[in-house]
Design a protein around this motif. Structure first.
Motif, short mmCIF file in Angstrom:
data_model
loop_
_atom_site.label_atom_id
_atom_site.label_comp_id
_atom_site.label_asym_id
_atom_site.label_seq_id
_atom_site.Cartn_x
_atom_site.Cartn_y
_atom_site.Cartn_z
N THR A 180 7.49 -8.49 -8.07
CA THR A 180 8.20 -9.30 -8.12
C THR A 180 7.30 -9.75 -7.39
N GLY A 181 6.52 -9.70 -6.61
CA GLY A 181 5.08 -10.04 -5.01
C GLY A 181 3.84 -9.50 -5.63
N VAL A 182 2.78 -9.76 -5.74
CA VAL A 182 2.02 -10.06 -4.98
C VAL A 182 1.04 -9.94 -3.82
N MET A 183 0.34 -9.31 -2.92
CA MET A 183 -0.19 -8.89 -1.35
C MET A 183 -1.69 -9.08 -1.46
N LYS A 184 -1.46 -9.41 -0.54
CA LYS A 184 -3.00 -9.11 -0.42
C LYS A 184 -3.70 -7.89 -0.31
N ASP A 185 -4.52 -7.30 -0.16
CA ASP A 185 -5.12 -5.91 -0.01
C ASP A 185 -4.95 -5.65 1.35
N ILE A 186 -3.89 -4.59 2.10
CA ILE A 186 -3.67 -4.05 3.30
C ILE A 186 -4.95 -4.06 3.57
N PRO A 187 -5.17 -4.23 5.09
CA PRO A 187 -6.48 -4.37 5.88
C PRO A 187 -7.41 -3.04 5.87
N GLY A 188 -8.31 -2.50 6.33
CA GLY A 188 -8.52 -0.88 5.90
C GLY A 188 -7.92 -0.65 7.74
N ASN A 189 -7.90 -1.58 8.34
CA ASN A 189 -7.57 -0.68 10.04
C ASN A 189 -5.77 -0.51 10.12
N SER A 190 -5.26 -0.58 8.60
CA SER A 190 -3.94 0.01 9.04
C SER A 190 -3.08 1.02 8.47
N GLN A 191 -2.31 1.90 9.35
CA GLN A 191 -1.69 2.99 9.62
C GLN A 191 -1.92 3.39 7.88
N ILE A 192 -0.80 2.23 7.32
CA ILE A 192 -0.18 1.94 6.13
C ILE A 192 -0.71 1.77 4.92
N GLN A 193 -0.97 2.33 4.24
CA GLN A 193 -1.83 1.94 2.97
C GLN A 193 -1.18 2.29 2.36
N ALA A 194 -1.36 1.52 0.68
CA ALA A 194 -0.35 1.14 -0.64
C ALA A 194 -0.72 0.23 -1.12
N ASP A 195 -1.06 0.12 -2.36
CA ASP A 195 -1.22 -0.46 -3.43
C ASP A 195 0.06 -0.90 -4.26
N MET A 196 0.82 -0.04 -4.30
CA MET A 196 2.09 -0.26 -4.97
C MET A 196 3.25 -0.69 -3.33
N LEU A 197 4.27 -1.19 -3.96
CA LEU A 197 5.44 -0.91 -2.68
C LEU A 197 6.73 -0.92 -4.38
N VAL A 198 7.58 -0.47 -4.06
CA VAL A 198 8.64 -0.24 -4.78
C VAL A 198 10.07 -0.37 -3.66
N SER A 199 10.93 -0.42 -4.56
CA SER A 199 12.15 -1.17 -3.70
C SER A 199 11.90 -0.08 -2.57
N MET A 200 13.19 0.47 -2.31
CA MET A 200 13.79 1.79 -1.47
C MET A 200 14.99 2.03 -2.53
N SER A 201 16.19 0.65 -2.83
CA SER A 201 16.73 0.88 -3.56
C SER A 201 16.74 1.69 -5.12
N SER A 202 15.12 2.05 -5.42
CA SER A 202 15.17 1.99 -6.90
C SER A 202 15.32 3.36 -6.61
N SER A 203 15.22 4.70 -5.38
CA SER A 203 15.48 5.97 -4.75
C SER A 203 16.20 6.48 -6.43
N LYS A 204 17.37 5.78 -6.45
CA LYS A 204 18.66 6.30 -7.67
C LYS A 204 17.96 6.82 -8.56
N LEU A 205 17.16 5.46 -9.21
CA LEU A 205 17.43 5.74 -10.21
C LEU A 205 15.77 6.58 -10.34
N VAL A 206 15.06 6.55 -9.96
CA VAL A 206 13.80 7.53 -10.48
C VAL A 206 14.00 8.70 -9.38
#
Length: 796
Positions: A180-206
């Motif tokens: 549903t989206g493509v984001m710019k690569d998260i900067p190296g000086n970010s404490q949050i690092q990820a290449d894939m964000l999955v919606s929190m509402s997916s927790s029930k299915l996963v």
């Protein structure tokens, strides 16, 4: 006039090529080292500054008080974000982020084990500046199984095809997910690092998890708040006490686990927080490198001052003549400051070249992209230029005062000497240089001694030849494990939920019977193991027994605790704990054994209470003990077995000793940087010492000639020229030793287990500094001692 200053400066540089080279090279190396450390410190302090609302973003953290300990968590329970947003009007947005071990991602026949994954609320893009190049940030993470990927991941999965709206299969259950989206690569000086964000509402299915917004006991979420402009964070924090009492008071009293919420400013999390996070830094390392950078620059400036004042006698007649013909003191001072600035600008040009050459290497040493190049940020060049200009003015100020103060009547009568004060100043500056250098030598030895200590310390378990494979709970994992017994080179295998050196040990609410017979409530680390785990890892049973297939009750109703748990519960000996009861996660049973404490978290942290149980649903990791011989063939055979039994997942493995040593990567990088800058500091100090030794030798040429005519030996001449400088190094060592001990002892106190700073370290540092100093001055001393005295005395 200005043209005349430049002409004289150039003539002096060319006339004294060696001194000019030493001055320019020393300043350039000093400025390069200082600038590289400036880049490192700036990068470390820049974490999360790219977020435009960073000053309004706070992380909620939790203190959990049990009957036996205070646990400082970086995470919160799920309902915290939802309810604080509802109840406190000063909160503009709240977002939860949960790191994942990784998702299996399949696109057609291509499969990846994506490791940089998180579950995130749909409000993520309202709090953090992670811009989307495709997709709507307001809706991208709303629906279940919605996925936002980075540009790098998009390239990996889809090549040049537009990924928006395309489907991928996620997890071993092969659930359809939509990009549903493509984001710019998260900067190296970010404490949050990820290449894939999955919606929190997916927790029930996963995961089949329906309690994301209602479970008040599982601390699985990093929770961030975006406060409204001008909101008072401290006032909000005070309201959390009543908030937790309303929502969790009764539960806390029943569990005897009381939680307190606090706020951490986003910009403080990376460097200053002592709690867990995606990535963490070390504020002490930043302070250390800042101080080292300043001292290296001071050493370079000291070289300049030393060499300039030492050569003052050679320019005495020039200054006397200038004063006789009418030159004012301020004009002479301006001339010498100008010459200093010219030298520093030449050093600036050389520094630019050195930075261009060494920034890529520096990035490798730092383990991160601190800078893409000297010209990537024009401000860096301006800062470096202003630094050079400032050094030229400041470092040239004292020599200009000394040189412009010469009295023409005195200097024109004959040979001029600079006097005792100038000599003492130069010696004092040399001592200061070597104090810094010796402290750095001591620091380097201590860092590498500590690293060696951590790598070679007896950890209480066998970590050699242990191959670790994460099955990610694949449905065919049991078939794979059973097939391993037929692989040549495989000695044994065992299941567990975590292995030593892995930070992902589960922890949870437990009731354990203490010495008084009470069911003590606590939050404790848990490892779900199988029957072979204790034997394969060589854990020592202090009391009771290990898990056995001969006892059917060992599955689920038996628990093995470590020494620390036994002590926490008040037992004087491990034997007293055997047979006591536990109640954990719906399972009730008894302690059947106590194992000797082992370092399952590494040496940075003290050993904490931990328990082991057999629970088949918790097994994801397989530890494979392999024979040392024919290792490549064994690995290939294991991979072949994997591909036959679990073909849908890529085969990935690591060895336990490598995994364990990865915990010390930050210390290793710190040690490598420290070593390199220590070498630079010593190099600059030796340049100055070489220059002074060369000048001293020139000044004493005739004296050396006379001594040789009178029968002085080569050894005696070398000793004569060296002993004064060696005395200075010895004095520096005496001062530097307690200073080095104090600084590095503070650094070592950051480890729960560390080596001691023995006298051998200082002996080694002292010998090294003496050898380095003697090496720097011996060339000139030997050259002078071997020179023909006829040449130096022929004009006498």
């Amino acid at each position: 006039m200005f043209k005349n200053y430049i002409k004289i400066a150039v003539r002096n540089l060319l006339r004294h090529k060696v001194f000019s080279f030493i001055n320019i090279m020393g300043l350039a190396v000093g400025m390069t080292a200082c600038f590289l450390m400036f880049l490192y410190v700036s990068f470390e302090k820049s974490y999360d500054n790219f977020n435009t609302k960073a000053d309004r973003i706070y992380r909620i953290v939790t203190d959990v008080k049990t009957q036996s300990e205070l646990i400082k968590e970086g995470m919160t329970t799920g309902p915290i974000a939802v309810n604080t947003k509802k109840e406190f009007p000063e909160i503009e947005e709240a977002v939860r982020i949960t790191p994942q071990d990784g998702f299996l991602v399949k696109k057609g026949d291509v499969r990846f084990q994506e490791k940089r994954c998180v579950l995130a609320d749909s409000t993520l893009f309202k709090v953090f500046d992670f811009p989307l190049v495709e997709g709507n940030p307001n809706t991208a993470l709303v629906q279940p199984m919605s996925v936002v990927i980075s540009q790098s991941a998009a390239k990996k999965y889809f090549g040049n095809t537009d990924p928006l709206g395309q489907q991928v299969l996620l997890t071993g259950a092969a659930i359809n997910a939509t990009i549903t989206g493509v984001m710019k690569d998260i900067p190296g000086n970010s404490q949050i690092q990820a290449d894939m964000l999955v919606s929190m509402s997916s927790s029930k299915l996963v995961y089949g998890n329906n309690s994301t917004d209602s479970e008040w006991t599982n601390h699985n979420y990093y929770t961030y708040l975006l406060l409204k402009p001008h909101a008072d964070a401290q006032a909000l924090e005070k309201k959390f006490t009543a908030f937790m009492e309303f929502h969790r008071g009764a539960l806390s009293r029943r569990l005897q686990m009381f939680e307190t919420l606090s706020l951490e400013p986003l910009r403080d999390v990376y460097l200053k927080s002592k709690r867990d996070c995606f990535v963490t830094g070390n504020i002490n390392n930043v302070y250390i490198f800042s101080i080292v950078a300043i001292f290296i620059l001071l050493i370079a400036c000291i070289n300049f001052i030393n060499l300039t004042t030492a050569r003052s006698a050679e320019r005495a007649k020039e200054i006397g003549i200038r004063k006789v013909v009418g030159a004012a003191r301020f004009q002479l001072a301006r001339q010498f400051i100008g010459e200093s600035v010219i030298i520093c600008l030449l050093a600036f040009i050389l520094t630019i070249v050195l930075c261009m050459l060494f920034i890529p290497l520096f990035n490798q040493l730092a383990g991160k992209i601190v800078s893409t190049g000297i010209f990537s940020n024009p401000v860096n060049v301006v800062v470096l230029f202003l630094l050079s200009l400032t050094i030229g003015i400041v470092a040239g100020f004292y020599p200009s005062l000394v040189l412009s103060s010469f009295k023409p009547v005195v200097v024109l009568k004959g040979r001029f000497t600079t006097g005792m004060r100038g000599l003492l100043l130069r010696k004092g500056l040399v001592v200061f240089q070597f104090i810094v250098s010796i402290v750095l030598i001591v620091g380097t030895i201590v860092v590498y001694t500590q690293l060696s200590y951590m790598r070679n310390q007896n950890l209480g378990f066998a970590k050699e030849q242990e191959m670790i494979i994460n099955t990610n709970f694949d449905k065919n994992k049991d078939v794979f494990k059973q097939s391993l017994s037929a692989v040549p080179g495989v000695l044994s295998s065992t299941y567990s939920s975590a292995v030593p050196g892995n930070k992902d040990f589960s922890s949870g609410y437990s009731q354990l019977q203490n010495k008084a017979g009470e069911m003590q409530k606590t939050n404790i680390d848990i490892n779900f193991v199988d029957f072979d785990y204790i034997n394969q890892y060589g854990l020592k049973i202090l009391a009771g027994r290990g898990f056995s297939r001969d006892y059917k009750t060992d599955t689920g109703t038996a628990m093995i605790i470590n020494e620390s748990t036994s002590k926490m519960l008040g037992y004087a000996t491990p034997q007293e704990a055997v047979g006591r009861k536990f109640d954990q996660w719906g399972r009730k049973g008894t302690f059947i054994g106590v194992v000797k404490d082992f370092h399952y978290k590494g040496l940075q942290q003290a050993i904490t209470p931990m328990v082991m149980r057999i629970e088949t649903w918790g097994w994801a990791t397989i530890s494979v003990k392999v024979a040392a011989g024919k290792l490549p063939e064994t690995i290939a055979a294991i991979e072949n077995t994997w591909n036959k039994t679990i073909p849908n997942r890529p085969f990935e493995y690591t060895f336990l000793d490598e995994m364990f040593n990865q915990q010390y990567q930050s210390e290793e990088k710190f040690g490598n940087l420290f070593l390199n800058f220590a070498v630079l500091a010593i190099f600059i100090s030796c340049l100055g010492l070489l220059g002074l030794a060369s000048y001293s030798t020139i000044q004493r040429t005739k004296e050396i000639g006379v001594r040789k005519v009178l029968g002085a030996s080569v050894t005696g001449i070398i000793s004569l020229l060296s002993v004064d400088f060696i005395k200075l190094v010895v004095l520096a060592f005496i001062i530097a030793s307690p200073l080095g001990w104090y600084v590095m002892n503070m650094w070592l106190n950051g480890f729960a287990y560390h080596t001691n700073i023995g006298w051998q370290i200082f002996a080694l540092a002292g010998v090294a500094s003496l050898l380095i100093a003697f090496g720097a001055i011996s060339f000139q001393a030997i050259k002078a001692a071997l020179a023909n005295p006829v040449k130096s005395l022929r004009t006498e």
